[in-house]
Design a protein around this motif. Structure first.
Motif, PDB file in Angstrom:
ATOM      1  N   TRP A 105       0.819  -1.205   0.000  1.00  0.00           N
ATOM      2  CA  TRP A 105       0.000   0.000   0.000  1.00  0.00           C
ATOM      3  C   TRP A 105       0.856   1.260   0.000  1.00  0.00           C
ATOM      4  N   MET A 106       1.970   1.228   0.714  1.00  0.00           N
ATOM      5  CA  MET A 106       2.843   2.398   0.732  1.00  0.00           C
ATOM      6  C   MET A 106       3.412   2.645  -0.661  1.00  0.00           C
ATOM      7  N   ARG A 107       3.790   1.585  -1.336  1.00  0.00           N
ATOM      8  CA  ARG A 107       4.310   1.739  -2.697  1.00  0.00           C
ATOM      9  C   ARG A 107       3.229   2.270  -3.628  1.00  0.00           C
ATOM     10  N   ARG A 108       2.005   1.798  -3.428  1.00  0.00           N
ATOM     11  CA  ARG A 108       0.891   2.274  -4.263  1.00  0.00           C
ATOM     12  C   ARG A 108       0.708   3.789  -4.099  1.00  0.00           C
ATOM     13  N   ALA A 109       0.726   4.247  -2.845  1.00  0.00           N
ATOM     14  CA  ALA A 109       0.570   5.682  -2.592  1.00  0.00           C
ATOM     15  C   ALA A 109       1.751   6.462  -3.157  1.00  0.00           C
ATOM     16  N   ALA A 110       2.944   5.916  -3.009  1.00  0.00           N
ATOM     17  CA  ALA A 110       4.139   6.590  -3.525  1.00  0.00           C
ATOM     18  C   ALA A 110       4.100   6.695  -5.039  1.00  0.00           C
ATOM     19  N   GLU A 111       3.710   5.620  -5.694  1.00  0.00           N
ATOM     20  CA  GLU A 111       3.640   5.633  -7.158  1.00  0.00           C
ATOM     21  C   GLU A 111       2.546   6.581  -7.649  1.00  0.00           C
ATOM     22  N   GLY A 112       1.547   6.844  -6.790  1.00  0.00           N
ATOM     23  CA  GLY A 112       0.503   7.787  -7.134  1.00  0.00           C
ATOM     24  C   GLY A 112       0.880   9.232  -6.919  1.00  0.00           C
ATOM     25  N   GLY A 113       2.077   9.461  -6.384  1.00  0.00           N
ATOM     26  CA  GLY A 113       2.569  10.830  -6.233  1.00  0.00           C
ATOM     27  C   GLY A 113       2.506  11.394  -4.835  1.00  0.00           C
ATOM     28  N   ASN A 114       2.124  10.600  -3.833  1.00  0.00           N
ATOM     29  CA  ASN A 114       2.084  11.089  -2.466  1.00  0.00           C
ATOM     30  C   ASN A 114       3.517  11.214  -1.949  1.00  0.00           C
TER      31      ASN A 114
END
Length: 392
Positions: A319-328
């Motif tokens: 989930w952290m990677r998902r948020a990071a890849e989304g630009g967070n």
């Protein structure tokens, strides 16, 4: 461009006031602009139900303080994974984080009920097929004759510049006429314009009344926005309790913003709701599946901590990677730390450096990660820079 909600800052500030353990408050973001309202769960999202195989490595420190909600991108996060070290990334104990984006949810998918039309409608049919100019011409005839559904459709077309030149002032006129006849969508949109004051005279009192009327009629975006107005009007626990009624109604329809708001209310035990981390985590997961990136970041931190459910390092990392890849940006910095410490993944100093470089380029400065980056040798630094250039 119209805006579709007040900032989460009002709700955040309300819980900040009640939190004796709070050490800081997030900066109030500017008035947001519209963002897509995604309501269909993303089936490609990381699995949040099954815990990672194997017992968690309890020697691995958490990346956020226990019982804390991760801050948002609004306040850059720059903490160390070592819970004993002093750093700038230690989360605020109880205040709500800011929303995943400064952009609010847009209006629901176009449908006849939204415009107040109950029977098959030629203008709506043309609109649905993308024949906007035809829809405008058909609706305009009826709008001039006082048809509220047609007035709302004309306003929608004008406000978005679909097939005709964008004309927000003219759209406001038609929204106002339809609002007078009780169309919830028109009431909602006109209330936003009254709050904004750019295309009609600003009138907070009338906006409040129209927003409430639309909310009571079942418009979920009006429910969310009316809850925001209630918190802004009364930032104390009584105001949050009133707002929670409308947040909950909107959340029950799957509106990610409202799910996230209710997650924070349950996480903090605010507004007359008992603290319920398990329910909060479920709501975070529901919002996260709709690509609400702050919910993804919070959910990741909770899974890694084991808050509100089993500790699951692997899914937390995903989930952290998902948020990071989304630009967070905060998630990018935290992902760097997960790679650095091998939390939920194999240690990877190159990716740790790369993700921190991405976050730093976005303006986040973390002294501990700066030290980490400086500790890489020339070859590792070069590889990290190359990887950073290929990351989202």
């Amino acid at each position: 461009m119209r805006w579709s909600r007040l900032s989460f800052a009002a709700l955040a500030a309300a819980l900040t006031i009640q939190a004796a353990a709070a050490v800081a408050a997030a900066e109030t973001p500017p008035v947001p602009q519209p963002r897509p309202d995604t309501t269909t769960p993303d089936t490609s999202a990381p699995d949040t139900s099954a815990p990672a195989t194997g017992a968690p490595d309890t020697s691995i420190p958490n990346i956020s303080a226990p019982n804390a909600i991760a801050p948002s991108t609004g306040a850059p996060n720059s903490g160390a994974p070592n819970a004993g070290a002093a750093h700038a990334d230690k989360p605020i104990e109880t205040p709500l984080p800011q929303p995943a984006t400064l952009q609010p949810p847009s209006a629901d998918t176009i449908n006849p009920d939204r415009f107040g039309a109950k029977l098959p409608d030629a203008a709506y049919g043309a609109f649905q097929r993308g024949l906007y100019k035809t829809a405008y011409n058909l609706a305009m005839v009826r709008a001039k004759n006082g048809d509220p559904a047609a007035q709302t459709l004309v306003a929608e077309i004008l406000s978005r510049g679909l097939g005709v030149p964008l004309n927000a002032a003219e759209a406001a006129k038609w929204y106002g006429l339809a609002a007078e006849q009780g169309v919830p969508e028109a009431q909602f949109q006109y209330a936003l314009m009254l709050l904004d004051g750019r295309y009609v005279k600003k009138d907070a009192k009338e906006a409040y009344a129209l927003m409430q009327a639309a909310a009571e009629a079942g418009n979920r975006l009006a429910q969310f926005n009316f809850a925001q107005l209630l918190v802004q009007q009364d930032p104390g626990d009584a105001g949050i309790a009133k707002a929670a009624v409308y947040y909950e109604r909107a959340a029950s329809t799957g509106l990610a913003d409202a799910e996230y708001a209710m997650a924070q209310i349950y996480a903090n035990g605010a507004g007359g709701k008992p603290r319920d981390d398990a329910k909060a985590r479920t709501l975070l997961a529901q919002a996260a599946r709709q690509n609400y990136d702050t919910a993804q970041l919070d959910l990741a931190a909770w899974m890694i901590e084991g808050r509100g459910g089993d500790r699951d390092l692997k899914s937390g990392f995903a989930w952290m990677r998902r948020a990071a890849e989304g630009g967070n940006v905060a998630a990018q910095n935290r992902l760097a730390k997960l790679y650095m410490g091998g939390i939920g993944t194999d240690p990877d100093l190159i990716l740790a450096g790369a993700w921190y470089i991405v976050a730093r380029r976005a303006g986040l400065i973390d002294p501990q990660m700066d030290d980490f980056l400086q500790g890489l040798d020339d070859g590792q630094t070069k590889q990290a820079l190359q990887r950073a250039n290929r990351l989202p």
